[in-house]
Scaffold this motif. Structure first.
Motif, PDB file in Angstrom:
ATOM      1  N   LEU A   1       0.832  -1.198   0.000  1.00  0.00           N
ATOM      2  CA  LEU A   1       0.000   0.000   0.000  1.00  0.00           C
ATOM      3  C   LEU A   1       0.870   1.251   0.000  1.00  0.00           C
ATOM      4  CD1 LEU A   1      -2.669  -1.078   2.643  1.00  0.00           C
ATOM      5  CD2 LEU A   1      -2.817  -1.257   0.157  1.00  0.00           C
ATOM      6  N   GLU A   2       0.392   2.285  -0.673  1.00  0.00           N
ATOM      7  CA  GLU A   2       1.087   3.568  -0.714  1.00  0.00           C
ATOM      8  C   GLU A   2       0.270   4.582   0.084  1.00  0.00           C
ATOM      9  OE1 GLU A   2       4.019   4.043  -1.904  1.00  0.00           O
ATOM     10  OE2 GLU A   2       4.221   2.055  -2.822  1.00  0.00           O
ATOM     11  N   PRO A   3       0.731   4.928   1.286  1.00  0.00           N
ATOM     12  CA  PRO A   3      -0.050   5.837   2.140  1.00  0.00           C
ATOM     13  C   PRO A   3      -0.123   7.251   1.578  1.00  0.00           C
ATOM     14  CG  PRO A   3       1.584   4.598   3.410  1.00  0.00           C
ATOM     15  CD  PRO A   3       1.926   4.415   1.966  1.00  0.00           C
ATOM     16  N   VAL A   4      -1.240   7.902   1.862  1.00  0.00           N
ATOM     17  CA  VAL A   4      -1.427   9.315   1.547  1.00  0.00           C
ATOM     18  C   VAL A   4      -1.978   9.989   2.804  1.00  0.00           C
ATOM     19  CG1 VAL A   4      -1.902   8.813  -0.889  1.00  0.00           C
ATOM     20  CG2 VAL A   4      -3.808   9.022   0.716  1.00  0.00           C
ATOM     21  N   ALA A   5      -2.065  11.287   2.775  1.00  0.00           N
ATOM     22  CA  ALA A   5      -2.597  12.025   3.917  1.00  0.00           C
ATOM     23  C   ALA A   5      -4.107  11.777   4.052  1.00  0.00           C
ATOM     24  CB  ALA A   5      -2.323  13.514   3.753  1.00  0.00           C
ATOM     25  N   ALA A   6      -4.550  11.674   5.293  1.00  0.00           N
ATOM     26  CA  ALA A   6      -5.981  11.507   5.555  1.00  0.00           C
ATOM     27  C   ALA A   6      -6.711  12.824   5.315  1.00  0.00           C
ATOM     28  CB  ALA A   6      -6.197  11.052   6.991  1.00  0.00           C
ATOM     29  N   THR A   7      -7.937  12.723   4.812  1.00  0.00           N
ATOM     30  CA  THR A   7      -8.776  13.901   4.608  1.00  0.00           C
ATOM     31  C   THR A   7     -10.137  13.658   5.232  1.00  0.00           C
ATOM     32  OG1 THR A   7      -9.704  13.122   2.507  1.00  0.00           O
ATOM     33  CG2 THR A   7      -7.624  14.362   2.411  1.00  0.00           C
ATOM     34  N   ARG A   8     -10.879  14.712   5.444  1.00  0.00           N
ATOM     35  CA  ARG A   8     -12.224  14.564   5.996  1.00  0.00           C
ATOM     36  C   ARG A   8     -13.115  13.785   5.046  1.00  0.00           C
ATOM     37  NH1 ARG A   8     -15.055  19.752   8.301  1.00  0.00           N
ATOM     38  NH2 ARG A   8     -16.423  18.061   9.017  1.00  0.00           N
ATOM     39  N   GLU A   9     -12.945  14.020   3.749  1.00  0.00           N
ATOM     40  CA  GLU A   9     -13.754  13.300   2.763  1.00  0.00           C
ATOM     41  C   GLU A   9     -13.469  11.806   2.812  1.00  0.00           C
ATOM     42  OE1 GLU A   9     -11.936  15.979   2.214  1.00  0.00           O
ATOM     43  OE2 GLU A   9     -13.488  17.493   1.869  1.00  0.00           O
ATOM     44  N   ALA A  10     -12.191  11.450   2.910  1.00  0.00           N
ATOM     45  CA  ALA A  10     -11.832  10.038   2.998  1.00  0.00           C
ATOM     46  C   ALA A  10     -12.338   9.423   4.298  1.00  0.00           C
ATOM     47  CB  ALA A  10     -10.314   9.877   2.889  1.00  0.00           C
ATOM     48  N   ALA A  11     -12.330  10.209   5.365  1.00  0.00           N
ATOM     49  CA  ALA A  11     -12.809   9.711   6.653  1.00  0.00           C
ATOM     50  C   ALA A  11     -14.308   9.420   6.599  1.00  0.00           C
ATOM     51  CB  ALA A  11     -12.501  10.717   7.754  1.00  0.00           C
ATOM     52  N   ARG A  12     -15.057  10.299   5.966  1.00  0.00           N
ATOM     53  CA  ARG A  12     -16.498  10.068   5.836  1.00  0.00           C
ATOM     54  C   ARG A  12     -16.772   8.836   4.962  1.00  0.00           C
ATOM     55  NH1 ARG A  12     -20.197  13.277   7.648  1.00  0.00           N
ATOM     56  NH2 ARG A  12     -21.646  12.497   6.066  1.00  0.00           N
ATOM     57  N   ALA A  13     -16.009   8.702   3.901  1.00  0.00           N
ATOM     58  CA  ALA A  13     -16.177   7.522   3.043  1.00  0.00           C
ATOM     59  C   ALA A  13     -15.852   6.251   3.826  1.00  0.00           C
ATOM     60  CB  ALA A  13     -15.291   7.636   1.813  1.00  0.00           C
ATOM     61  N   PHE A  14     -14.840   6.311   4.659  1.00  0.00           N
ATOM     62  CA  PHE A  14     -14.469   5.155   5.467  1.00  0.00           C
ATOM     63  C   PHE A  14     -15.576   4.811   6.463  1.00  0.00           C
ATOM     64  CE2 PHE A  14     -12.133   3.644   9.387  1.00  0.00           C
ATOM     65  CZ  PHE A  14     -12.040   2.328   8.962  1.00  0.00           C
ATOM     66  N   GLY A  15     -16.143   5.813   7.109  1.00  0.00           N
ATOM     67  CA  GLY A  15     -17.222   5.548   8.065  1.00  0.00           C
ATOM     68  C   GLY A  15     -18.394   4.846   7.411  1.00  0.00           C
ATOM     69  N   ALA A  16     -18.794   5.317   6.233  1.00  0.00           N
ATOM     70  CA  ALA A  16     -19.909   4.689   5.521  1.00  0.00           C
ATOM     71  C   ALA A  16     -19.549   3.275   5.089  1.00  0.00           C
ATOM     72  CB  ALA A  16     -20.290   5.538   4.310  1.00  0.00           C
ATOM     73  N   ALA A  17     -18.309   3.083   4.609  1.00  0.00           N
ATOM     74  CA  ALA A  17     -17.889   1.764   4.145  1.00  0.00           C
ATOM     75  C   ALA A  17     -17.769   0.776   5.300  1.00  0.00           C
ATOM     76  CB  ALA A  17     -16.550   1.875   3.408  1.00  0.00           C
ATOM     77  N   LEU A  18     -17.291   1.250   6.458  1.00  0.00           N
ATOM     78  CA  LEU A  18     -17.179   0.369   7.625  1.00  0.00           C
ATOM     79  C   LEU A  18     -18.560  -0.107   8.072  1.00  0.00           C
ATOM     80  CD1 LEU A  18     -15.345  -0.932   9.772  1.00  0.00           C
ATOM     81  CD2 LEU A  18     -15.627   1.163  11.139  1.00  0.00           C
ATOM     82  N   ALA A  19     -19.551   0.762   7.977  1.00  0.00           N
ATOM     83  CA  ALA A  19     -20.920   0.351   8.312  1.00  0.00           C
ATOM     84  C   ALA A  19     -21.366  -0.799   7.414  1.00  0.00           C
ATOM     85  CB  ALA A  19     -21.876   1.541   8.176  1.00  0.00           C
ATOM     86  N   ALA A  20     -21.002  -0.746   6.128  1.00  0.00           N
ATOM     87  CA  ALA A  20     -21.353  -1.830   5.207  1.00  0.00           C
ATOM     88  C   ALA A  20     -20.614  -3.114   5.552  1.00  0.00           C
ATOM     89  CB  ALA A  20     -21.038  -1.401   3.776  1.00  0.00           C
ATOM     90  N   THR A  21     -19.351  -3.009   5.940  1.00  0.00           N
ATOM     91  CA  THR A  21     -18.598  -4.197   6.360  1.00  0.00           C
ATOM     92  C   THR A  21     -19.287  -4.862   7.539  1.00  0.00           C
ATOM     93  OG1 THR A  21     -16.490  -3.283   5.597  1.00  0.00           O
ATOM     94  CG2 THR A  21     -16.387  -5.022   7.242  1.00  0.00           C
ATOM     95  N   HIS A  22     -19.621  -4.084   8.544  1.00  0.00           N
ATOM     96  CA  HIS A  22     -20.287  -4.636   9.722  1.00  0.00           C
ATOM     97  C   HIS A  22     -21.624  -5.272   9.363  1.00  0.00           C
ATOM     98  CE1 HIS A  22     -17.970  -1.768  12.652  1.00  0.00           C
ATOM     99  NE2 HIS A  22     -17.235  -2.793  12.237  1.00  0.00           N
ATOM    100  N   ALA A  23     -22.367  -4.618   8.469  1.00  0.00           N
ATOM    101  CA  ALA A  23     -23.698  -5.099   8.110  1.00  0.00           C
ATOM    102  C   ALA A  23     -23.661  -6.438   7.374  1.00  0.00           C
ATOM    103  CB  ALA A  23     -24.422  -4.060   7.261  1.00  0.00           C
ATOM    104  N   ALA A  24     -22.506  -6.808   6.815  1.00  0.00           N
ATOM    105  CA  ALA A  24     -22.393  -8.099   6.132  1.00  0.00           C
ATOM    106  C   ALA A  24     -22.567  -9.259   7.100  1.00  0.00           C
ATOM    107  CB  ALA A  24     -21.046  -8.198   5.408  1.00  0.00           C
ATOM    108  N   GLY A  25     -22.341  -9.018   8.377  1.00  0.00           N
ATOM    109  CA  GLY A  25     -22.699  -9.975   9.412  1.00  0.00           C
ATOM    110  C   GLY A  25     -21.747 -11.144   9.576  1.00  0.00           C
ATOM    111  N   ALA A  26     -22.105 -11.987  10.544  1.00  0.00           N
ATOM    112  CA  ALA A  26     -21.336 -13.184  10.896  1.00  0.00           C
ATOM    113  C   ALA A  26     -22.315 -14.230  11.398  1.00  0.00           C
ATOM    114  CB  ALA A  26     -20.307 -12.855  11.971  1.00  0.00           C
ATOM    115  N   PRO A  27     -21.938 -15.515  11.364  1.00  0.00           N
ATOM    116  CA  PRO A  27     -22.862 -16.570  11.797  1.00  0.00           C
ATOM    117  C   PRO A  27     -23.232 -16.495  13.271  1.00  0.00           C
ATOM    118  CG  PRO A  27     -21.065 -17.490  10.499  1.00  0.00           C
ATOM    119  CD  PRO A  27     -20.701 -16.079  10.800  1.00  0.00           C
TER     120      PRO A  27
END
Length: 264
Positions: free
Chosen positions: A59-85
């Motif tokens: 991975l090639e790191p870049v500086a964090a931005t507020r826009e990227a942080a908001r995108a991450f928050g929404a995406a993490l919600a989708a990861t969690h929603a995928a669930g587990a047995p």
């Protein structure tokens, strides 16, 4: 090395440790693939795995931005929603306990299959932690109090088991041009508040933006911020066990705050 799915040359990062616990890297690879299958937050791609190493796309790191942080928050919600047995269930392709902690000293993270989060936390996190601490000569009586209340159903709710990263401190979120990308998981089925509490434990750039965007996609239960200490007991406890020092005081503090919350 050629990435056949993209037809381009990619850099390779090899994570290695001679004499790693049996299955350590296979477990991590299974967790990464499980998280990726959720279609939520970006996950580092697994290129190969063996007994003593794991090959990943560099991975090639870049500086964090507020826009990227908001995108991450929404995406993490989708990861969690995928669930587990179940609460405590590990990723497909891996049977047995998982691992938690640094590469040079990973701790066994017991797996299980629980219908309720409280009994899972008590049996698979707090009780083993209490045992390990006592063997190291460290007494934290509040752990037994928390375990008893959790086994009795205190703080249980109707949330289904989420698909957790499981070790989601800021160092395991790499900001890239493709979005905040997950690495080094301890993936399992658990309560989604646990991942959020880990993000808060050591801080993350634009954390409030992450939480706000997450809550917009998957509203959090009232009072979740008051339960952060409870979800932090296990990771802080592992740090106290491995490193002692100030972490012992921090563990005593989070246990005290968790006991107060669970008594409300």
């Amino acid at each position: 090395m050629i990435d056949a799915t993209r037809g381009v040359v990619v850099g390779v990062y090899r994570k290695s440790r001679p004499g790693a616990p049996a299955g350590f890297f296979a477990c991590e690879a299974a967790g990464l693939r499980w998280l990726d299958d959720a279609g939520g937050a970006p996950v580092v791609e697994v290129l190969g795995v063996d007994d003593d190493h794991l090959d990943l796309v560099r991975l090639e790191p870049v500086a964090a931005t507020r826009e990227a942080a908001r995108a991450f928050g929404a995406a993490l919600a989708a990861t969690h929603a995928a669930g587990a047995p179940a609460f405590g269930a590990g990723p497909p392709g891996w049977a047995g306990d998982g691992f938690f902690g640094p590469l040079d000293s990973p701790q066994t993270m017991p797996a299980g299959h629980f219908a309720r989060w409280g009994p899972f936390l008590a049996a698979c996190r707090l009780a083993p932690l209490d045992c390990d601490l006592r063997q190291a000569g460290i007494s934290m009586p509040g752990l037994a109090i928390l375990g008893e209340r959790l086994r009795g159903g205190a703080l249980d709710d109707d949330e289904p088991p989420a698909r957790l990263h499981g070790d989601l401190w800021s160092g395991n979120v790499v900001w890239t041009a493709g979005g905040a990308t997950l690495i080094d998981p301890a993936a399992h089925g658990g309560h989604r508040e646990s991942d959020l509490a880990m993000l808060a434990l050591f801080g993350l750039p634009h954390l409030d933006d992450v939480f706000e965007a997450y809550d917009e996609i998957a509203p959090l239960r009232r009072g979740w911020r008051h339960r952060v200490a409870l979800h932090q007991v296990y990771p802080v406890g592992v740090h106290a066990l491995l490193f002692g020092g100030a972490y012992l005081h921090e563990l005593a503090d989070v246990i005290d705050r968790a006991v107060q919350e669970i008594a409300r």
